[in-house]
Design a protein around this motif. Structure first.
Motif, PDB file in Angstrom:
ATOM      1  N   CYS A  81       0.801 -54.843  24.756  1.00 38.49           N
ATOM      2  CA  CYS A  81       0.580 -54.284  26.074  1.00 38.49           C
ATOM      3  C   CYS A  81      -0.781 -55.032  26.817  1.00 38.49           C
ATOM      4  CB  CYS A  81       0.170 -52.819  25.772  1.00 38.49           C
ATOM      5  SG  CYS A  81      -0.564 -52.159  27.560  1.00 38.49           S
ATOM      6  N   CYS A 112       2.745 -50.836  27.305  1.00 37.95           N
ATOM      7  CA  CYS A 112       3.133 -49.662  26.472  1.00 37.95           C
ATOM      8  C   CYS A 112       3.667 -48.492  27.287  1.00 37.95           C
ATOM      9  CB  CYS A 112       2.158 -49.123  25.383  1.00 37.95           C
ATOM     10  SG  CYS A 112       0.613 -48.563  26.168  1.00 37.95           S
ATOM     11  N   CYS A 115       0.239 -46.602  29.160  1.00 30.87           N
ATOM     12  CA  CYS A 115      -0.579 -47.496  30.245  1.00 30.87           C
ATOM     13  C   CYS A 115       0.390 -47.378  31.558  1.00 30.87           C
ATOM     14  CB  CYS A 115      -0.749 -48.728  29.779  1.00 30.87           C
ATOM     15  SG  CYS A 115      -2.025 -48.920  28.446  1.00 30.87           S
TER      16      CYS A 115
HETATM   17 ZN   LIG Z   1      -1.105 -49.877  26.699  1.00 35.26          ZN
END
Ligand SMILES: [Zn+2]
Length: 145
Positions: A81, A112, A115
């Motif tokens: 991420c 991810c 997020c």
């Molecule tokens: Zn993330």
């Protein structure tokens, strides 16, 4: 299915093939086994994990920019991420598509789900997220195993 990594004669990874394909290369004597799965045979051959081409292949296309795809973005960012360095499963548009952001290498990063959801169509800094690296344009060679 890419189960076997192919190295150029120079030991540079240039792609991946199935075990069956790799065995075919051994049979045709265009490649040799560099690394095998211990204790597993495939006919007279050890089951290869990595094979190396006997003759060098000048693969100019490897050094040209790769075409964009979501899958390739995840590969470029090593499934990490870009905001929290956790495991990424989605692709985030740095400038959201709803705000005119395009699906290009420089405007997309691996992300991810948490997020990505948190960011939504806002700018990262507005929701307290920060890019851990700048998106970049990879070459084909950057995306192989
Ligand atoms: Zn993330």
């Amino acid at each position: 299915m890419t189960e076997v990594v192919i190295l150029n004669a120079s030991y540079e990874p240039i792609g991946g093939v199935s075990v069956r394909h790799a065995i075919g290369m051994l049979v045709r004597q265009v490649a040799v086994v560099e690394e095998a799965v211990a204790g597993q045979m495939f006919g007279p051959y050890p089951r290869p994990k990595v094979v190396r081409l006997i003759r060098y292949v000048a693969a100019k296309w490897l050094y040209r920019p790769a075409g964009w795809s979501k899958r390739s973005v995840l590969k470029r960012d090593r499934h990490q991420c870009a905001y929290c360095r956790g495991r990424a499963t989605t692709v985030d548009h740095v400038v959201a598509q709803s705000r005119g952001g395009s699906s290009t290498w420089l405007n997309t990063v691996a992300s991810c789900s948490p997020c990505n959801n948190r960011k939504g169509d806002k700018a990262a800094r507005d929701v307290g997220l920060r890019l851990q690296w700048e998106p970049w344009v990879p070459r084909h060679v950057d995306l192989v195993a």
